[in-house]
Design a protein around this motif. Structure first.
Motif, PDB file in Angstrom:
ATOM      1  N   LYS A 139     113.067  14.198  87.307  1.00 18.74           N
ATOM      2  CA  LYS A 139     111.738  14.070  86.702  1.00 18.74           C
ATOM      3  C   LYS A 139     111.514  15.158  85.657  1.00 18.74           C
ATOM      4  O   LYS A 139     111.839  16.328  85.887  1.00 18.74           O
ATOM      5  CB  LYS A 139     110.660  14.150  87.789  1.00 18.74           C
ATOM      6  N   PHE A 140     110.922  14.757  84.545  1.00 17.96           N
ATOM      7  CA  PHE A 140     110.742  15.686  83.427  1.00 17.96           C
ATOM      8  C   PHE A 140     109.838  16.854  83.804  1.00 17.96           C
ATOM      9  O   PHE A 140     110.062  17.986  83.395  1.00 17.96           O
ATOM     10  CB  PHE A 140     110.162  14.938  82.222  1.00 17.96           C
ATOM     11  N   ARG A 141     108.797  16.576  84.611  1.00 15.80           N
ATOM     12  CA  ARG A 141     107.876  17.657  84.982  1.00 15.80           C
ATOM     13  C   ARG A 141     108.564  18.721  85.847  1.00 15.80           C
ATOM     14  O   ARG A 141     108.173  19.897  85.808  1.00 15.80           O
ATOM     15  CB  ARG A 141     106.647  17.098  85.695  1.00 15.80           C
ATOM     16  N   THR A 142     109.592  18.299  86.584  1.00 14.42           N
ATOM     17  CA  THR A 142     110.342  19.283  87.368  1.00 14.42           C
ATOM     18  C   THR A 142     111.165  20.192  86.457  1.00 14.42           C
ATOM     19  O   THR A 142     111.275  21.404  86.700  1.00 14.42           O
ATOM     20  CB  THR A 142     111.276  18.577  88.370  1.00 14.42           C
ATOM     21  N   LEU A 143     111.725  19.615  85.397  1.00 13.09           N
ATOM     22  CA  LEU A 143     112.464  20.436  84.424  1.00 13.09           C
ATOM     23  C   LEU A 143     111.549  21.473  83.796  1.00 13.09           C
ATOM     24  O   LEU A 143     111.927  22.638  83.610  1.00 13.09           O
ATOM     25  CB  LEU A 143     113.067  19.542  83.341  1.00 13.09           C
ATOM     26  N   GLY A 170     119.726  30.271  76.977  1.00 10.79           N
ATOM     27  CA  GLY A 170     120.910  29.418  77.056  1.00 10.79           C
ATOM     28  C   GLY A 170     121.384  29.232  78.485  1.00 10.79           C
ATOM     29  O   GLY A 170     121.762  28.120  78.886  1.00 10.79           O
ATOM     30  N   ILE A 171     121.372  30.304  79.267  1.00  9.53           N
ATOM     31  CA  ILE A 171     121.751  30.223  80.679  1.00  9.53           C
ATOM     32  C   ILE A 171     120.836  29.242  81.407  1.00  9.53           C
ATOM     33  O   ILE A 171     121.296  28.387  82.180  1.00  9.53           O
ATOM     34  CB  ILE A 171     121.670  31.614  81.345  1.00  9.53           C
ATOM     35  N   ALA A 172     119.530  29.355  81.158  1.00  9.69           N
ATOM     36  CA  ALA A 172     118.551  28.476  81.810  1.00  9.69           C
ATOM     37  C   ALA A 172     118.788  27.010  81.449  1.00  9.69           C
ATOM     38  O   ALA A 172     118.769  26.136  82.319  1.00  9.69           O
ATOM     39  CB  ALA A 172     117.134  28.897  81.419  1.00  9.69           C
ATOM     40  N   VAL A 173     119.030  26.755  80.176  1.00 11.51           N
ATOM     41  CA  VAL A 173     119.254  25.376  79.723  1.00 11.51           C
ATOM     42  C   VAL A 173     120.504  24.789  80.364  1.00 11.51           C
ATOM     43  O   VAL A 173     120.514  23.639  80.824  1.00 11.51           O
ATOM     44  CB  VAL A 173     119.340  25.317  78.183  1.00 11.51           C
ATOM     45  N   VAL A 174     121.579  25.571  80.414  1.00 11.08           N
ATOM     46  CA  VAL A 174     122.827  25.087  81.014  1.00 11.08           C
ATOM     47  C   VAL A 174     122.635  24.777  82.497  1.00 11.08           C
ATOM     48  O   VAL A 174     123.094  23.736  82.988  1.00 11.08           O
ATOM     49  CB  VAL A 174     123.963  26.113  80.818  1.00 11.08           C
ATOM     50  N   LEU A 175     121.953  25.652  83.234  1.00  4.43           N
ATOM     51  CA  LEU A 175     121.738  25.426  84.660  1.00  4.43           C
ATOM     52  C   LEU A 175     120.908  24.168  84.911  1.00  4.43           C
ATOM     53  O   LEU A 175     121.222  23.375  85.796  1.00  4.43           O
ATOM     54  CB  LEU A 175     121.052  26.642  85.285  1.00  4.43           C
ATOM     55  N   VAL A 176     119.855  23.991  84.116  1.00  7.03           N
ATOM     56  CA  VAL A 176     119.023  22.794  84.266  1.00  7.03           C
ATOM     57  C   VAL A 176     119.828  21.547  83.898  1.00  7.03           C
ATOM     58  O   VAL A 176     119.733  20.507  84.559  1.00  7.03           O
ATOM     59  CB  VAL A 176     117.756  22.900  83.403  1.00  7.03           C
ATOM     60  N   PHE A 177     120.644  21.649  82.857  1.00  8.87           N
ATOM     61  CA  PHE A 177     121.473  20.524  82.420  1.00  8.87           C
ATOM     62  C   PHE A 177     122.465  20.122  83.513  1.00  8.87           C
ATOM     63  O   PHE A 177     122.667  18.937  83.782  1.00  8.87           O
ATOM     64  CB  PHE A 177     122.212  20.897  81.137  1.00  8.87           C
ATOM     65  N   VAL A 178     123.097  21.120  84.136  1.00  8.25           N
ATOM     66  CA  VAL A 178     124.075  20.851  85.189  1.00  8.25           C
ATOM     67  C   VAL A 178     123.420  20.179  86.393  1.00  8.25           C
ATOM     68  O   VAL A 178     124.000  19.273  87.013  1.00  8.25           O
ATOM     69  CB  VAL A 178     124.763  22.169  85.628  1.00  8.25           C
ATOM     70  N   ALA A 179     122.197  20.605  86.722  1.00  9.25           N
ATOM     71  CA  ALA A 179     121.522  20.093  87.921  1.00  9.25           C
ATOM     72  C   ALA A 179     120.811  18.766  87.696  1.00  9.25           C
ATOM     73  O   ALA A 179     120.520  18.053  88.649  1.00  9.25           O
ATOM     74  CB  ALA A 179     120.517  21.123  88.430  1.00  9.25           C
ATOM     75  N   SER A 180     120.537  18.415  86.440  1.00 10.57           N
ATOM     76  CA  SER A 180     119.758  17.214  86.152  1.00 10.57           C
ATOM     77  C   SER A 180     120.646  15.969  86.079  1.00 10.57           C
ATOM     78  O   SER A 180     121.678  15.983  85.404  1.00 10.57           O
ATOM     79  CB  SER A 180     119.002  17.368  84.840  1.00 10.57           C
ATOM     80  N   PRO A 181     120.265  14.878  86.755  1.00 10.69           N
ATOM     81  CA  PRO A 181     121.048  13.637  86.679  1.00 10.69           C
ATOM     82  C   PRO A 181     120.766  12.826  85.414  1.00 10.69           C
ATOM     83  O   PRO A 181     121.501  11.891  85.108  1.00 10.69           O
ATOM     84  CB  PRO A 181     120.592  12.869  87.921  1.00 10.69           C
ATOM     85  N   ILE A 187     116.868  15.776  74.957  1.00 10.88           N
ATOM     86  CA  ILE A 187     116.572  15.601  73.528  1.00 10.88           C
ATOM     87  C   ILE A 187     115.208  16.202  73.217  1.00 10.88           C
ATOM     88  O   ILE A 187     115.023  16.906  72.214  1.00 10.88           O
ATOM     89  CB  ILE A 187     116.610  14.110  73.147  1.00 10.88           C
ATOM     90  N   TRP A 188     114.237  15.927  74.107  1.00 11.60           N
ATOM     91  CA  TRP A 188     112.896  16.484  73.911  1.00 11.60           C
ATOM     92  C   TRP A 188     112.906  17.997  74.067  1.00 11.60           C
ATOM     93  O   TRP A 188     112.246  18.718  73.309  1.00 11.60           O
ATOM     94  CB  TRP A 188     111.928  15.870  74.923  1.00 11.60           C
ATOM     95  N   MET A 189     113.662  18.469  75.043  1.00 11.02           N
ATOM     96  CA  MET A 189     113.752  19.918  75.231  1.00 11.02           C
ATOM     97  C   MET A 189     114.416  20.590  74.035  1.00 11.02           C
ATOM     98  O   MET A 189     114.006  21.668  73.599  1.00 11.02           O
ATOM     99  CB  MET A 189     114.545  20.231  76.506  1.00 11.02           C
TER     100      MET A 189
END
Length: 361
Positions: A139-143, A170-181, A187-189
């Motif tokens: 869910k986007f709101r969780t991101l 960058g670290i934060a973005v990578v971690l969220v990217f790895v965890a997000s299905p 794209i919005w981020m």
């Protein structure tokens, strides 16, 4: 009949590469800094002694952290996050300024760079936060919920240290990217990050000036360091001038032992030597990836992925700056550039990843 004692086993390749990088870093640092040390402090070993002490302290800390179950750090994750914010505020209010940058806090005779602590604190904090919210990561709101706590640290650190702020984000973005299905929402981020970066650069004229210097360094006085770094890289050739034989470090390249040390590596060791250093970093990043995929749980995978993102982003950005591929942002080369705080917290971070890699036989 008593069961045999459990034997701890860590990722040997990671441990060996870390020790090799730390050792090579000290050798290259001495080669690069001996002239400056003799000129400024009448001691060619000045920088080596300080870095050597920090490295030994960091290695000791690395082995201690490696022996501690990484789950034990979970209760301290929020405290570490709050400490990172408090220290970043303290830098703005009472920080010490060196070479035009206000990045340090003085603790008696010792100086401390809180932004280095912030990197490790953010990795642990986000690893715990993502683990708690993993079922809602589609869910986007969780991101947004996961990313929002990072922004205060990014803003506070970015006020005096843009390069470290970029690494933390960058670290934060990578971690969220790895965890997000789901990947479409990134794209919005990405669009939001681009807009934020544009506004952030426009707020201070010197940031826009860096872009102009990057495009035409020969037309600006502040482009001197970039040009000297490029001269060093170009003069190294295939095999270099030889260890300790750099000409650019003799006062031509200011503070050569800091952000621009890779250019001296190229000058003294050539393309071959520089490639070996890059290969060691690639092996390190590969081991982080392997540890993340084999981790016992999501928390361990997130910690290893955070360390992988940190190392990957920082190495790429440093080499890109030195080769003038991107504007100069003052990013150090891990384990090799001069900086006691940096090497201590890097090694503690390696200890955390070794703890994740720990297998019980």
């Amino acid at each position: 009949m008593e069961r045999p004692a459990k034997k701890r086993r860590y990722d040997d390749t990671l441990l060996v590469v870390v020790i090799i990088l730390a050792g090579i870093g000290l050798i290259l640092l001495y080669s690069t800094s001996a002239y400056n040390g003799e000129t400024k402090f009448h001691d060619s070993f000045y920088y080596l002694k300080k870095q050597g002490f920090a490295t030994l302290l960091g290695i000791a800390g690395m082995f201690i952290v490696a022996r501690i179950d990484y789950h034990r750090w979970v209760p301290l994750a929020n405290l570490g996050y709050l400490a990172a914010i408090a220290l970043s505020v303290a830098v703005i209010l009472v920080g010490d300024e060196y070479n035009g940058s206000k990045r340090w806090l003085s603790l008696g005779p010792l100086s401390f760079q809180p932004s280095e602590f912030a990197k490790v604190a953010v990795i642990l904090f986000l690893a715990c936060l993502i683990t708690k919210n993993v079922k809602k990561m589609d869910k986007f709101r969780t991101l947004i919920k996961v990313m929002l706590p990072v922004l205060p640290i990014v803003g506070l650190v970015g006020a005096s240290n843009l390069s470290t702020a970029i690494i933390i984000l960058g670290i934060a973005v990578v971690l969220v990217f790895v965890a997000s299905p789901k990947y479409a929402q990134f794209i919005w981020m990405g669009a939001a990050a681009a807009a934020f970066l544009t506004v952030f650069l426009a707020l201070e004229s010197y940031r826009l000036e860096r872009l102009a210097i990057w495009r035409n360094p020969e037309q600006y006085e502040k482009g001197y360091q970039t040009l000297q770094g490029l001269y060093a890289i170009g003069s190294g050739g295939l095999f270099g001038r030889g260890l300790g034989q750099s000409v650019q470090k003799l006062g031509f390249l200011p503070e050569a032992q800091n952000d621009m040390i890779f250019s001296i590596i190229c000058e003294e060791l050539g393309l071959v030597g520089a490639s070996i250093i890059i290969l060691l970093f690639l092996i390190l990043i590969w081991r982080f990836f392997v540890i993340a995929t084999r981790a016992k749980d999501l928390l361990g995978a997130m910690i290893a992925s955070g360390a992988m993102a940190h190392m990957m982003i920082q190495v790429i950005l440093n080499i890109a700056v030195v080769t003038n591929t991107i504007p100069n942002t003052g990013i150090t080369l891990p384990f090799i550039s001069y900086g006691g705080t940096s090497v201590v917290f890097l090694l503690l971070e390696m200890g955390l990843v070794l703890s994740v890699s720990n297998l019980v036989e």
